[in-house]
Motif scaffolding. Structure first.
Motif, PDB file in Angstrom:
ATOM      1  N   GLU A  57       0.826  -1.208   0.000  1.00  0.00           N
ATOM      2  CA  GLU A  57       0.000   0.000   0.000  1.00  0.00           C
ATOM      3  C   GLU A  57       0.864   1.263   0.000  1.00  0.00           C
ATOM      4  O   GLU A  57       0.586   2.220  -0.736  1.00  0.00           O
ATOM      5  CB  GLU A  57      -0.946   0.008   1.208  1.00  0.00           C
ATOM      6  N   ALA A  58       1.895   1.255   0.809  1.00  0.00           N
ATOM      7  CA  ALA A  58       2.787   2.417   0.867  1.00  0.00           C
ATOM      8  C   ALA A  58       3.499   2.619  -0.469  1.00  0.00           C
ATOM      9  O   ALA A  58       3.679   3.753  -0.933  1.00  0.00           O
ATOM     10  CB  ALA A  58       3.804   2.248   1.993  1.00  0.00           C
ATOM     11  N   LYS A  59       3.893   1.527  -1.092  1.00  0.00           N
ATOM     12  CA  LYS A  59       4.556   1.622  -2.405  1.00  0.00           C
ATOM     13  C   LYS A  59       3.607   2.174  -3.461  1.00  0.00           C
ATOM     14  O   LYS A  59       4.004   2.975  -4.313  1.00  0.00           O
ATOM     15  CB  LYS A  59       5.102   0.256  -2.811  1.00  0.00           C
ATOM     16  N   LEU A  60       2.360   1.759  -3.409  1.00  0.00           N
ATOM     17  CA  LEU A  60       1.358   2.273  -4.342  1.00  0.00           C
ATOM     18  C   LEU A  60       1.160   3.774  -4.135  1.00  0.00           C
ATOM     19  O   LEU A  60       1.155   4.554  -5.092  1.00  0.00           O
ATOM     20  CB  LEU A  60       0.027   1.534  -4.162  1.00  0.00           C
ATOM     21  N   VAL A  61       1.006   4.183  -2.891  1.00  0.00           N
ATOM     22  CA  VAL A  61       0.800   5.600  -2.598  1.00  0.00           C
ATOM     23  C   VAL A  61       2.016   6.418  -3.025  1.00  0.00           C
ATOM     24  O   VAL A  61       1.881   7.514  -3.583  1.00  0.00           O
ATOM     25  CB  VAL A  61       0.459   5.821  -1.108  1.00  0.00           C
ATOM     26  N   LYS A  62       3.216   5.895  -2.823  1.00  0.00           N
ATOM     27  CA  LYS A  62       4.441   6.588  -3.243  1.00  0.00           C
ATOM     28  C   LYS A  62       4.438   6.772  -4.757  1.00  0.00           C
ATOM     29  O   LYS A  62       4.735   7.863  -5.265  1.00  0.00           O
ATOM     30  CB  LYS A  62       5.667   5.804  -2.794  1.00  0.00           C
ATOM     31  N   ALA A  63       4.085   5.729  -5.504  1.00  0.00           N
ATOM     32  CA  ALA A  63       4.038   5.829  -6.964  1.00  0.00           C
ATOM     33  C   ALA A  63       2.985   6.842  -7.397  1.00  0.00           C
ATOM     34  O   ALA A  63       3.229   7.655  -8.306  1.00  0.00           O
ATOM     35  CB  ALA A  63       3.758   4.464  -7.584  1.00  0.00           C
ATOM     36  N   LEU A  64       1.818   6.822  -6.764  1.00  0.00           N
ATOM     37  CA  LEU A  64       0.762   7.758  -7.134  1.00  0.00           C
ATOM     38  C   LEU A  64       1.139   9.196  -6.796  1.00  0.00           C
ATOM     39  O   LEU A  64       0.778  10.133  -7.528  1.00  0.00           O
ATOM     40  CB  LEU A  64      -0.558   7.364  -6.470  1.00  0.00           C
ATOM     41  N   ASP A  65       1.893   9.386  -5.731  1.00  0.00           N
ATOM     42  CA  ASP A  65       2.394  10.714  -5.391  1.00  0.00           C
ATOM     43  C   ASP A  65       3.318  11.228  -6.496  1.00  0.00           C
ATOM     44  O   ASP A  65       3.234  12.388  -6.906  1.00  0.00           O
ATOM     45  CB  ASP A  65       3.119  10.672  -4.043  1.00  0.00           C
ATOM     46  N   LYS A  66       4.186  10.363  -6.989  1.00  0.00           N
ATOM     47  CA  LYS A  66       5.092  10.744  -8.085  1.00  0.00           C
ATOM     48  C   LYS A  66       4.294  10.999  -9.365  1.00  0.00           C
ATOM     49  O   LYS A  66       4.578  11.941 -10.102  1.00  0.00           O
ATOM     50  CB  LYS A  66       6.147   9.664  -8.333  1.00  0.00           C
ATOM     51  N   ALA A  67       3.283  10.161  -9.617  1.00  0.00           N
ATOM     52  CA  ALA A  67       2.443  10.334 -10.805  1.00  0.00           C
ATOM     53  C   ALA A  67       1.732  11.684 -10.767  1.00  0.00           C
ATOM     54  O   ALA A  67       1.642  12.382 -11.795  1.00  0.00           O
ATOM     55  CB  ALA A  67       1.429   9.199 -10.905  1.00  0.00           C
ATOM     56  N   GLU A  68       1.252  12.063  -9.606  1.00  0.00           N
ATOM     57  CA  GLU A  68       0.545  13.341  -9.464  1.00  0.00           C
ATOM     58  C   GLU A  68       1.477  14.510  -9.795  1.00  0.00           C
ATOM     59  O   GLU A  68       1.071  15.475 -10.458  1.00  0.00           O
ATOM     60  CB  GLU A  68      -0.007  13.454  -8.035  1.00  0.00           C
TER      61      GLU A  68
END
Length: 118
Positions: A57-68
């Motif tokens: 979950e943390a890895k997903l959120v980190k990727a989505l933060d970068k995507a944003e």
């Protein structure tokens, strides 16, 4: 949570990761101090999990933060001469472990490349 008081440092302007982490940790501590003890502990734990990327979950959120961030660069109004090439490497490691995130990264990179071709 770490950007609550001092805001976000633009990705292209981020310098010392340790300094950024100290500022964000202080913000999380300040937020946690406003909560009952158990909730404050939980808040710190969630932030630590995100920072350490210990869980899927943390890895997903980190990727989505970068995507944003990349989306902001590609869709926002940037100064002339903006370095769109920055997007192509920014946070790339967070997209590698998951097929869906790899597809998302491909779309983001394609959009970035269109800006570079202009």
């Amino acid at each position: 949570m770490g950007e609550t008081y001092d805001g976000d440092i633009p990705a292209v302007a981020q310098g010392d990761p340790a300094a950024k982490e100290r500022v964000e940790r202080a913000a999380v501590e300040r937020l946690a101090g406003c909560l009952p003890e158990g909730a404050g502990r939980e808040l710190r734990g969630v932030w630590e999990e995100y920072e350490a990327c210990r869980t899927p979950e943390a890895k997903l959120v980190k990727a989505l933060d970068k995507a944003e961030t990349i989306l902001q660069h590609n869709q926002g109004q940037n100064p002339s001469g903006f370095d769109y090439e920055f997007n192509l490497g920014y946070g790339a490691e967070w997209f590698r472990a998951d097929e869906m995130l790899q597809r998302l990264r491909g779309l983001l990179d394609s959009d970035t490349l269109r800006h570079l071709e202009k």
